[in-house]
Write a protein that holds these residues in place. Structure first.
Motif, PDB file in Angstrom:
ATOM      1  N   GLY A 103     -11.426   1.839  -3.258  1.00  0.00           N
ATOM      2  CA  GLY A 103     -12.504   2.556  -3.940  1.00  0.00           C
ATOM      3  C   GLY A 103     -13.524   3.110  -2.967  1.00  0.00           C
ATOM      4  N   ARG A 104     -13.833   2.345  -1.934  1.00  0.00           N
ATOM      5  CA  ARG A 104     -14.808   2.797  -0.942  1.00  0.00           C
ATOM      6  C   ARG A 104     -14.276   3.934  -0.088  1.00  0.00           C
ATOM      7  NH1 ARG A 104     -18.007  -2.419   1.461  1.00  0.00           N
ATOM      8  NH2 ARG A 104     -18.300  -3.511  -0.496  1.00  0.00           N
ATOM      9  N   LEU A 105     -12.959   3.963   0.103  1.00  0.00           N
ATOM     10  CA  LEU A 105     -12.352   4.996   0.945  1.00  0.00           C
ATOM     11  C   LEU A 105     -11.996   6.258   0.163  1.00  0.00           C
ATOM     12  CD1 LEU A 105     -10.037   2.638   3.000  1.00  0.00           C
ATOM     13  CD2 LEU A 105     -12.128   3.753   3.805  1.00  0.00           C
ATOM     14  N   THR A 106     -12.098   6.191  -1.153  1.00  0.00           N
ATOM     15  CA  THR A 106     -11.766   7.326  -2.008  1.00  0.00           C
ATOM     16  C   THR A 106     -12.872   8.375  -1.948  1.00  0.00           C
ATOM     17  OG1 THR A 106     -10.511   5.905  -3.491  1.00  0.00           O
ATOM     18  CG2 THR A 106     -11.262   8.017  -4.376  1.00  0.00           C
ATOM     19  N   ASP A 107     -12.468   9.620  -1.772  1.00  0.00           N
ATOM     20  CA  ASP A 107     -13.408  10.745  -1.822  1.00  0.00           C
ATOM     21  C   ASP A 107     -13.621  11.088  -3.297  1.00  0.00           C
ATOM     22  OD1 ASP A 107     -14.784  13.125  -1.701  1.00  0.00           O
ATOM     23  OD2 ASP A 107     -13.479  14.037  -0.192  1.00  0.00           O
ATOM     24  N   ARG A 108     -14.778  10.763  -3.818  1.00  0.00           N
ATOM     25  CA  ARG A 108     -15.053  10.915  -5.252  1.00  0.00           C
ATOM     26  C   ARG A 108     -14.942  12.354  -5.732  1.00  0.00           C
ATOM     27  NH1 ARG A 108     -13.633   7.034  -8.092  1.00  0.00           N
ATOM     28  NH2 ARG A 108     -13.981   5.186  -6.881  1.00  0.00           N
ATOM     29  N   GLU A 109     -15.381  13.303  -4.935  1.00  0.00           N
ATOM     30  CA  GLU A 109     -15.300  14.712  -5.361  1.00  0.00           C
ATOM     31  C   GLU A 109     -13.853  15.122  -5.556  1.00  0.00           C
ATOM     32  OE1 GLU A 109     -17.419  17.551  -3.012  1.00  0.00           O
ATOM     33  OE2 GLU A 109     -19.228  16.319  -2.968  1.00  0.00           O
ATOM     34  N   VAL A 110     -13.017  14.759  -4.613  1.00  0.00           N
ATOM     35  CA  VAL A 110     -11.593  15.099  -4.706  1.00  0.00           C
ATOM     36  C   VAL A 110     -10.972  14.357  -5.882  1.00  0.00           C
ATOM     37  CG1 VAL A 110      -9.357  14.908  -3.541  1.00  0.00           C
ATOM     38  CG2 VAL A 110     -11.377  15.597  -2.252  1.00  0.00           C
ATOM     39  N   PHE A 111     -11.245  13.064  -5.967  1.00  0.00           N
ATOM     40  CA  PHE A 111     -10.647  12.230  -7.010  1.00  0.00           C
ATOM     41  C   PHE A 111     -11.007  12.731  -8.407  1.00  0.00           C
ATOM     42  CE2 PHE A 111     -10.394   8.411  -9.705  1.00  0.00           C
ATOM     43  CZ  PHE A 111      -9.103   7.990  -9.403  1.00  0.00           C
ATOM     44  N   VAL A 170     -12.006   3.341   8.202  1.00  0.00           N
ATOM     45  CA  VAL A 170     -11.509   1.992   7.909  1.00  0.00           C
ATOM     46  C   VAL A 170     -12.023   1.005   8.944  1.00  0.00           C
ATOM     47  CG1 VAL A 170      -9.428   0.551   7.789  1.00  0.00           C
ATOM     48  CG2 VAL A 170      -9.462   2.780   6.666  1.00  0.00           C
ATOM     49  N   LYS A 171     -12.002   1.408  10.199  1.00  0.00           N
ATOM     50  CA  LYS A 171     -12.465   0.533  11.280  1.00  0.00           C
ATOM     51  C   LYS A 171     -13.936   0.181  11.106  1.00  0.00           C
ATOM     52  CE  LYS A 171     -12.441   0.264  16.308  1.00  0.00           C
ATOM     53  NZ  LYS A 171     -12.093   0.936  17.554  1.00  0.00           N
ATOM     54  N   ARG A 172     -14.765   1.173  10.765  1.00  0.00           N
ATOM     55  CA  ARG A 172     -16.190   0.904  10.514  1.00  0.00           C
ATOM     56  C   ARG A 172     -16.375  -0.077   9.366  1.00  0.00           C
ATOM     57  NH1 ARG A 172     -16.691   6.319  11.551  1.00  0.00           N
ATOM     58  NH2 ARG A 172     -16.694   6.862   9.345  1.00  0.00           N
ATOM     59  N   LEU A 173     -15.604   0.130   8.302  1.00  0.00           N
ATOM     60  CA  LEU A 173     -15.676  -0.753   7.146  1.00  0.00           C
ATOM     61  C   LEU A 173     -15.289  -2.182   7.531  1.00  0.00           C
ATOM     62  CD1 LEU A 173     -15.984  -1.160   4.039  1.00  0.00           C
ATOM     63  CD2 LEU A 173     -13.556  -0.592   3.865  1.00  0.00           C
ATOM     64  N   LEU A 174     -14.213  -2.335   8.260  1.00  0.00           N
ATOM     65  CA  LEU A 174     -13.752  -3.665   8.647  1.00  0.00           C
ATOM     66  C   LEU A 174     -14.701  -4.326   9.641  1.00  0.00           C
ATOM     67  CD1 LEU A 174      -9.944  -2.909   8.949  1.00  0.00           C
ATOM     68  CD2 LEU A 174     -11.066  -4.269   7.170  1.00  0.00           C
ATOM     69  N   THR A 219      -4.427   7.803  -5.164  1.00  0.00           N
ATOM     70  CA  THR A 219      -4.752   6.391  -4.961  1.00  0.00           C
ATOM     71  C   THR A 219      -3.643   5.686  -4.181  1.00  0.00           C
ATOM     72  OG1 THR A 219      -6.015   6.377  -7.018  1.00  0.00           O
ATOM     73  CG2 THR A 219      -5.373   4.240  -6.131  1.00  0.00           C
ATOM     74  N   LEU A 220      -2.397   5.985  -4.487  1.00  0.00           N
ATOM     75  CA  LEU A 220      -1.274   5.397  -3.758  1.00  0.00           C
ATOM     76  C   LEU A 220      -1.287   5.833  -2.297  1.00  0.00           C
ATOM     77  CD1 LEU A 220       1.263   3.658  -3.949  1.00  0.00           C
ATOM     78  CD2 LEU A 220       2.536   5.717  -4.555  1.00  0.00           C
ATOM     79  N   ASP A 221      -1.597   7.101  -2.060  1.00  0.00           N
ATOM     80  CA  ASP A 221      -1.675   7.608  -0.686  1.00  0.00           C
ATOM     81  C   ASP A 221      -2.791   6.909   0.088  1.00  0.00           C
ATOM     82  OD1 ASP A 221      -1.061   9.471   1.495  1.00  0.00           O
ATOM     83  OD2 ASP A 221      -3.014  10.357   1.006  1.00  0.00           O
ATOM     84  N   ILE A 222      -3.958   6.771  -0.529  1.00  0.00           N
ATOM     85  CA  ILE A 222      -5.077   6.076   0.125  1.00  0.00           C
ATOM     86  C   ILE A 222      -4.682   4.633   0.417  1.00  0.00           C
ATOM     87  CG2 ILE A 222      -7.428   5.176  -0.234  1.00  0.00           C
ATOM     88  CD1 ILE A 222      -7.526   8.083   0.343  1.00  0.00           C
ATOM     89  N   SER A 223      -4.005   4.004  -0.521  1.00  0.00           N
ATOM     90  CA  SER A 223      -3.577   2.615  -0.357  1.00  0.00           C
ATOM     91  C   SER A 223      -2.612   2.468   0.820  1.00  0.00           C
ATOM     92  CB  SER A 223      -2.912   2.126  -1.645  1.00  0.00           C
ATOM     93  OG  SER A 223      -2.427   0.826  -1.487  1.00  0.00           O
ATOM     94  N   ASN A 224      -1.631   3.358   0.899  1.00  0.00           N
ATOM     95  CA  ASN A 224      -0.665   3.312   2.003  1.00  0.00           C
ATOM     96  C   ASN A 224      -1.339   3.560   3.350  1.00  0.00           C
ATOM     97  OD1 ASN A 224       1.543   2.723   0.392  1.00  0.00           O
ATOM     98  ND2 ASN A 224       2.010   4.879   0.044  1.00  0.00           N
ATOM     99  N   ARG A 225      -2.246   4.521   3.378  1.00  0.00           N
ATOM    100  CA  ARG A 225      -2.968   4.818   4.619  1.00  0.00           C
ATOM    101  C   ARG A 225      -3.863   3.652   5.029  1.00  0.00           C
ATOM    102  NH1 ARG A 225      -5.752  10.405   3.724  1.00  0.00           N
ATOM    103  NH2 ARG A 225      -6.463  10.039   5.846  1.00  0.00           N
ATOM    104  N   TYR A 226      -4.480   2.998   4.030  1.00  0.00           N
ATOM    105  CA  TYR A 226      -5.329   1.851   4.312  1.00  0.00           C
ATOM    106  C   TYR A 226      -4.509   0.701   4.903  1.00  0.00           C
ATOM    107  CZ  TYR A 226      -8.202  -2.285   3.664  1.00  0.00           C
ATOM    108  OH  TYR A 226      -8.883  -3.446   3.879  1.00  0.00           O
ATOM    109  N   ILE A 227      -3.351   0.435   4.332  1.00  0.00           N
ATOM    110  CA  ILE A 227      -2.495  -0.645   4.843  1.00  0.00           C
ATOM    111  C   ILE A 227      -2.085  -0.360   6.279  1.00  0.00           C
ATOM    112  CG2 ILE A 227      -0.227  -1.734   4.584  1.00  0.00           C
ATOM    113  CD1 ILE A 227      -0.634  -1.419   1.523  1.00  0.00           C
TER     114      ILE A 227
END
Length: 126
Positions: A83-91, A68-72, A103-111
């Protein structure tokens, strides 16, 4: 028992190498810089002290936060961050309900990571 011995060795090494003097010096330097910039120096001290504690306890850096830090740092806040932080293979391997949870977990972690990033930037920590 070996864990206790390893912890004792690490503590002894920190004492021999003036690790603590370096930590105190770094904390005081950053706190005085924060004071000069008009930033709350007690928050800076607390944040740096927590960072040293995590380092001593052997916590590994949070890979998700680093991503996230690199992205920001490179692109700022973007609308498709989840979408960028989602692991496509897992998803792609998940069912519908599991995808929603993921997706909700990624969203909470991103926030949480975004708040931590903003706090570090506010305090002048990198």
């Amino acid at each position: 028992m070996d864990d206790l011995k390893n912890l004792a060795r690490a503590a002894k090494h920190r004492l021999k190498t003036d690790y603590w003097a370096g930590c105190v010096e770094a904390i005081n330097k950053n706190a005085s810089e924060a004071k000069d910039k008009g930033i709350n120096e007690s928050k800076v001290k607390r944040s740096l002290t927590d960072k040293v504690k995590r380092q001593i306890m052997g916590e590994k850096p949070d890979e998700f936060y680093e991503k996230v830090k690199r992205l920001l740092d490179t692109e700022g806040e973007v609308s498709d961050a989840i979408g960028r932080l989602t692991d496509r293979e897992v998803f792609d391997s998940l069912g519908y309900e599991e995808k929603q949870r993921y997706t909700l977990d990624i969203s909470n972690r991103y926030i949480a990571a975004l708040q931590k990033y903003k706090k570090e930037k506010e305090l002048g920590l990198d």
